[in-house]
Design a protein around this motif. Structure first.
Motif, PDB file in Angstrom:
ATOM      1  N   GLN A  96       0.763  -1.057  -0.031  1.00  0.00           N
ATOM      2  CA  GLN A  96       0.263  -0.173  -0.266  1.00  0.00           C
ATOM      3  C   GLN A  96       0.858   1.290  -0.045  1.00  0.00           C
ATOM      4  O   GLN A  96       0.504   2.516  -0.477  1.00  0.00           O
ATOM      5  CB  GLN A  96      -0.788  -0.049   1.296  1.00  0.00           C
ATOM      6  N   LEU A  97       2.172   1.216   0.292  1.00  0.00           N
ATOM      7  CA  LEU A  97       2.885   2.251   0.354  1.00  0.00           C
ATOM      8  C   LEU A  97       3.544   2.599  -0.825  1.00  0.00           C
ATOM      9  O   LEU A  97       3.868   3.891  -1.304  1.00  0.00           O
ATOM     10  CB  LEU A  97       4.150   1.940   1.314  1.00  0.00           C
ATOM     11  N   ILE A  98       3.650   1.736  -2.007  1.00  0.00           N
ATOM     12  CA  ILE A  98       4.250   1.998  -2.903  1.00  0.00           C
ATOM     13  C   ILE A  98       3.649   3.086  -3.904  1.00  0.00           C
ATOM     14  O   ILE A  98       4.377   4.058  -4.408  1.00  0.00           O
ATOM     15  CB  ILE A  98       4.337   0.846  -4.013  1.00  0.00           C
ATOM     16  N   PRO A  99       2.134   3.126  -4.141  1.00  0.00           N
ATOM     17  CA  PRO A  99       1.681   4.163  -4.987  1.00  0.00           C
ATOM     18  C   PRO A  99       1.774   5.364  -4.097  1.00  0.00           C
ATOM     19  O   PRO A  99       1.631   6.608  -4.955  1.00  0.00           O
ATOM     20  CB  PRO A  99       0.023   3.539  -4.799  1.00  0.00           C
ATOM     21  N   LEU A 100       2.191   5.503  -3.138  1.00  0.00           N
ATOM     22  CA  LEU A 100       2.280   7.003  -2.424  1.00  0.00           C
ATOM     23  C   LEU A 100       3.763   7.607  -2.884  1.00  0.00           C
ATOM     24  O   LEU A 100       3.814   8.946  -2.722  1.00  0.00           O
ATOM     25  CB  LEU A 100       2.290   6.948  -0.755  1.00  0.00           C
ATOM     26  N   LEU A 101       4.537   6.849  -3.422  1.00  0.00           N
ATOM     27  CA  LEU A 101       5.846   7.202  -3.518  1.00  0.00           C
ATOM     28  C   LEU A 101       6.029   7.927  -4.936  1.00  0.00           C
ATOM     29  O   LEU A 101       5.635   7.503  -6.013  1.00  0.00           O
ATOM     30  CB  LEU A 101       6.923   6.195  -3.341  1.00  0.00           C
ATOM     31  N   LYS A 102       7.038   9.218  -4.823  1.00  0.00           N
ATOM     32  CA  LYS A 102       7.230   9.696  -6.066  1.00  0.00           C
ATOM     33  C   LYS A 102       8.339   8.415  -6.893  1.00  0.00           C
ATOM     34  O   LYS A 102       9.038   7.948  -6.461  1.00  0.00           O
ATOM     35  CB  LYS A 102       7.932  10.888  -6.118  1.00  0.00           C
ATOM     36  N   PRO A 103       8.278   8.729  -8.457  1.00  0.00           N
ATOM     37  CA  PRO A 103       9.445   7.712  -8.871  1.00  0.00           C
ATOM     38  C   PRO A 103      10.708   7.949  -8.588  1.00  0.00           C
ATOM     39  O   PRO A 103      11.580   7.322  -8.644  1.00  0.00           O
ATOM     40  CB  PRO A 103       9.254   8.161 -10.596  1.00  0.00           C
ATOM     41  N   SER A 104      10.972   8.989  -7.952  1.00  0.00           N
ATOM     42  CA  SER A 104      12.413   9.149  -7.509  1.00  0.00           C
ATOM     43  C   SER A 104      12.634   9.082  -6.062  1.00  0.00           C
ATOM     44  O   SER A 104      13.549   9.416  -5.318  1.00  0.00           O
ATOM     45  CB  SER A 104      12.781  10.887  -7.745  1.00  0.00           C
ATOM     46  N   ALA A 105      11.598   8.559  -5.496  1.00  0.00           N
ATOM     47  CA  ALA A 105      11.797   8.372  -3.889  1.00  0.00           C
ATOM     48  C   ALA A 105      12.722   7.219  -3.577  1.00  0.00           C
ATOM     49  O   ALA A 105      12.996   6.451  -4.113  1.00  0.00           O
ATOM     50  CB  ALA A 105      10.181   7.982  -3.384  1.00  0.00           C
ATOM     51  N   SER A 106      13.088   7.496  -2.184  1.00  0.00           N
ATOM     52  CA  SER A 106      13.821   6.648  -1.615  1.00  0.00           C
ATOM     53  C   SER A 106      13.217   5.956  -0.291  1.00  0.00           C
ATOM     54  O   SER A 106      12.248   6.485   0.264  1.00  0.00           O
ATOM     55  CB  SER A 106      15.288   7.195  -1.274  1.00  0.00           C
ATOM     56  N   ALA A 107      13.547   4.932   0.158  1.00  0.00           N
ATOM     57  CA  ALA A 107      12.987   4.136   1.328  1.00  0.00           C
ATOM     58  C   ALA A 107      14.008   3.480   2.160  1.00  0.00           C
ATOM     59  O   ALA A 107      14.985   2.997   1.885  1.00  0.00           O
ATOM     60  CB  ALA A 107      11.897   3.484   0.750  1.00  0.00           C
ATOM     61  N   TYR A 108      13.872   3.778   3.532  1.00  0.00           N
ATOM     62  CA  TYR A 108      14.708   3.134   4.352  1.00  0.00           C
ATOM     63  C   TYR A 108      13.675   2.120   5.526  1.00  0.00           C
ATOM     64  O   TYR A 108      12.703   2.752   5.935  1.00  0.00           O
ATOM     65  CB  TYR A 108      15.358   4.101   5.174  1.00  0.00           C
ATOM     66  N   PHE A 109      13.991   0.914   5.531  1.00  0.00           N
ATOM     67  CA  PHE A 109      13.406  -0.019   6.602  1.00  0.00           C
ATOM     68  C   PHE A 109      14.049  -0.665   7.597  1.00  0.00           C
ATOM     69  O   PHE A 109      15.326  -1.101   7.334  1.00  0.00           O
ATOM     70  CB  PHE A 109      12.622  -1.303   5.519  1.00  0.00           C
ATOM     71  N   LYS A 148      25.698 -11.201  22.453  1.00  0.00           N
ATOM     72  CA  LYS A 148      25.038 -10.076  22.679  1.00  0.00           C
ATOM     73  C   LYS A 148      24.490  -9.263  21.612  1.00  0.00           C
ATOM     74  O   LYS A 148      25.207  -9.081  20.465  1.00  0.00           O
ATOM     75  CB  LYS A 148      25.707  -9.053  23.894  1.00  0.00           C
ATOM     76  N   ASN A 149      22.988  -9.184  21.392  1.00  0.00           N
ATOM     77  CA  ASN A 149      22.674  -8.512  20.024  1.00  0.00           C
ATOM     78  C   ASN A 149      23.037  -7.109  20.177  1.00  0.00           C
ATOM     79  O   ASN A 149      22.469  -6.175  20.735  1.00  0.00           O
ATOM     80  CB  ASN A 149      21.270  -8.816  20.012  1.00  0.00           C
ATOM     81  N   ALA A 150      23.945  -6.465  19.323  1.00  0.00           N
ATOM     82  CA  ALA A 150      24.178  -5.033  19.666  1.00  0.00           C
ATOM     83  C   ALA A 150      24.168  -4.124  18.169  1.00  0.00           C
ATOM     84  O   ALA A 150      25.000  -3.374  18.129  1.00  0.00           O
ATOM     85  CB  ALA A 150      25.642  -5.002  20.429  1.00  0.00           C
ATOM     86  N   SER A 151      23.349  -4.873  17.231  1.00  0.00           N
ATOM     87  CA  SER A 151      23.425  -4.265  16.062  1.00  0.00           C
ATOM     88  C   SER A 151      21.921  -4.301  15.502  1.00  0.00           C
ATOM     89  O   SER A 151      21.222  -5.201  15.758  1.00  0.00           O
ATOM     90  CB  SER A 151      24.427  -4.852  15.131  1.00  0.00           C
ATOM     91  N   GLU A 152      21.573  -3.346  14.621  1.00  0.00           N
ATOM     92  CA  GLU A 152      20.478  -3.421  13.896  1.00  0.00           C
ATOM     93  C   GLU A 152      20.720  -3.053  12.566  1.00  0.00           C
ATOM     94  O   GLU A 152      21.536  -2.438  12.189  1.00  0.00           O
ATOM     95  CB  GLU A 152      19.384  -2.590  14.312  1.00  0.00           C
ATOM     96  N   ASP A 153      19.777  -3.325  11.616  1.00  0.00           N
ATOM     97  CA  ASP A 153      19.898  -3.161  10.176  1.00  0.00           C
ATOM     98  C   ASP A 153      19.029  -2.198   9.379  1.00  0.00           C
ATOM     99  O   ASP A 153      17.919  -2.096  10.319  1.00  0.00           O
ATOM    100  CB  ASP A 153      19.568  -4.544   9.281  1.00  0.00           C
ATOM    101  N   ILE A 154      19.208  -1.386   8.596  1.00  0.00           N
ATOM    102  CA  ILE A 154      18.437  -0.569   8.036  1.00  0.00           C
ATOM    103  C   ILE A 154      18.613  -0.831   6.424  1.00  0.00           C
ATOM    104  O   ILE A 154      19.508  -0.852   5.762  1.00  0.00           O
ATOM    105  CB  ILE A 154      18.689   0.989   8.125  1.00  0.00           C
ATOM    106  N   TRP A 155      17.547  -1.328   5.695  1.00  0.00           N
ATOM    107  CA  TRP A 155      17.548  -1.597   4.408  1.00  0.00           C
ATOM    108  C   TRP A 155      17.478  -0.116   3.650  1.00  0.00           C
ATOM    109  O   TRP A 155      16.250   0.370   4.015  1.00  0.00           O
ATOM    110  CB  TRP A 155      16.690  -2.676   3.946  1.00  0.00           C
ATOM    111  N   PHE A 156      18.338   0.066   2.610  1.00  0.00           N
ATOM    112  CA  PHE A 156      18.213   1.411   1.720  1.00  0.00           C
ATOM    113  C   PHE A 156      17.483   0.908   0.413  1.00  0.00           C
ATOM    114  O   PHE A 156      18.206  -0.184  -0.404  1.00  0.00           O
ATOM    115  CB  PHE A 156      19.439   1.960   1.574  1.00  0.00           C
ATOM    116  N   CYS A 157      16.468   1.333   0.068  1.00  0.00           N
ATOM    117  CA  CYS A 157      15.763   1.020  -1.109  1.00  0.00           C
ATOM    118  C   CYS A 157      15.465   2.239  -1.978  1.00  0.00           C
ATOM    119  O   CYS A 157      15.357   3.337  -1.328  1.00  0.00           O
ATOM    120  CB  CYS A 157      14.766   0.227  -0.871  1.00  0.00           C
ATOM    121  N   THR A 158      15.188   1.943  -3.147  1.00  0.00           N
ATOM    122  CA  THR A 158      14.619   3.087  -4.347  1.00  0.00           C
ATOM    123  C   THR A 158      13.486   2.710  -5.210  1.00  0.00           C
ATOM    124  O   THR A 158      13.571   1.334  -5.155  1.00  0.00           O
ATOM    125  CB  THR A 158      15.712   3.631  -5.042  1.00  0.00           C
ATOM    126  N   VAL A 159      12.912   3.505  -5.478  1.00  0.00           N
ATOM    127  CA  VAL A 159      11.958   3.037  -6.670  1.00  0.00           C
ATOM    128  C   VAL A 159      12.479   3.095  -7.741  1.00  0.00           C
ATOM    129  O   VAL A 159      11.966   2.121  -8.716  1.00  0.00           O
ATOM    130  CB  VAL A 159      10.698   4.105  -6.542  1.00  0.00           C
TER     131      VAL A 159
END
Length: 321
Positions: A96-109, A148-159
């Motif tokens: 549902q998020l995809i239609p909200l994004l501009k063609p030049s948009a980026s996304a971080y998860f 010990k869990n001491a890190s997290e991820d962020i996925w860098f995506c673009t349209v």
């Protein structure tokens, strides 16, 4: 309000503030234009709110969803489930998020190590995946029979391949331990104008300069998974321009909206918990009083513990005129 220790700067809401900020929240009942929701906090279930948002209005998407862990978010519990069920849940709102994004948009998860494995195949269906950022989350409990869990991820995506990336805006200022000079005696890739020697380095996908909010930081709240303002600032500065629209569909206590405001971007946040929404509104008011971001000064990001923390009096909300 909770009773805090004298030096504890964790933000709370008074009953009066809650009533005041509650009036500013938005609940959607029909399809609206972007102008109706810019710089607003939508207090609503994300799956309901997304269906009313206009197409192609978002320049940057920042998403910090519940990880696949059992976690209590101020009385609403997200329960851990099997990987397939969690992936289906991710896909239900990412689509549902995809239609909200501009063609030049980026996304971080955002994700932890286990959530990442379920998230990647879903993201791959909808985006071009450019990179995976791993950041050191230095807080956390040790384990007796595991690392010990001491890190997290962020996925860098673009349209698409047509996207913004402002590399000069996100360089890290590092201290030079063994400064080198060229044959003319001039500093090579570092600055000798002060008592300490620093140089600006290109950003990598491994971040070790982030401090997770804690009780003595003015940005701290009781939200259980609050992200640091410095972390979000890197994403916003890298992948948007002034006045661009930043959307966060899991706003929590408001960090994305607050940082977007501090950095001259427009914002839209969605959060279903009323108290978190009101806390976000309080932080947005405080951003007008103090627009600084811990660890970010003079247009650059500093290594952890190398930028002196300024002592400021406790922040207060001005009375409503």
């Amino acid at each position: 309000m909770k009773t805090r220790a004298p030096r504890n700067r964790t933000l709370d809401l008074t009953p009066e503030e809650r009533d005041r900020f509650l009036q500013q929240l938005v609940c959607l009942e029909r399809t609206i234009s972007a102008a109706d929701i810019l710089n607003k906090t939508i207090c609503q279930d994300v799956l309901v709110a997304l269906s009313y948002l206009p197409p192609n209005f978002v320049d940057l998407l920042i998403v910090d969803p519940p990880y696949n862990l059992t976690k209590d978010f101020n009385g609403k519990v997200f329960k851990q489930c099997d990987r397939a069920t969690y992936a289906d849940w991710l896909d239900s709102w990412i689509a549902q998020l995809i239609p909200l994004l501009k063609p030049s948009a980026s996304a971080y998860f955002c994700a932890d190590w286990a959530t990442s494995t379920a998230m990647y195949p879903v993201l791959e269906k909808h985006f071009l995946i450019k990179n995976r950022i791993t950041w050191e989350r230095e807080k956390g409990r040790g384990a007796q029979a595991n690392w010990k869990n001491a890190s997290e991820d962020i996925w860098f995506c673009t349209v698409s391949d047509r996207h913004t990336f402002n590399v000069d805006a996100v360089k890290l200022k590092r201290q030079v331990m063994a400064p080198y000079r060229n044959s003319a005696g001039q500093p090579k890739d570092w600055d000798d104008s002060g008592p300490e020697h620093y140089r600006l380095t290109h950003p990598s996908n491994l971040w070790t300069d982030i401090t997770v909010p804690f009780w003595s930081m003015s940005e701290n709240t009781d939200h259980p998974t609050q992200k640091p303002e410095k972390l979000i600032a890197k994403l916003i500065l890298a992948s948007s321009s002034p006045n661009d629209v930043v959307l966060d569909p899991f706003l929590g206590s408001g960090t994305t909206s607050v940082v977007a405001k501090k950095l001259g971007r427009q914002y839209v946040g969605i959060e279903q918990n009323v108290d978190y929404c009101c806390l976000a509104e309080k932080r947005l008011v405080l951003a007008d009083i103090d627009p600084t971001i811990q660890g970010y000064a003079d247009g650059v990001f500093w290594e952890r513990n190398t930028l002196a923390v300024r002592n400021r009096p406790p922040k207060t909300i001005p009375p409503k005129s």
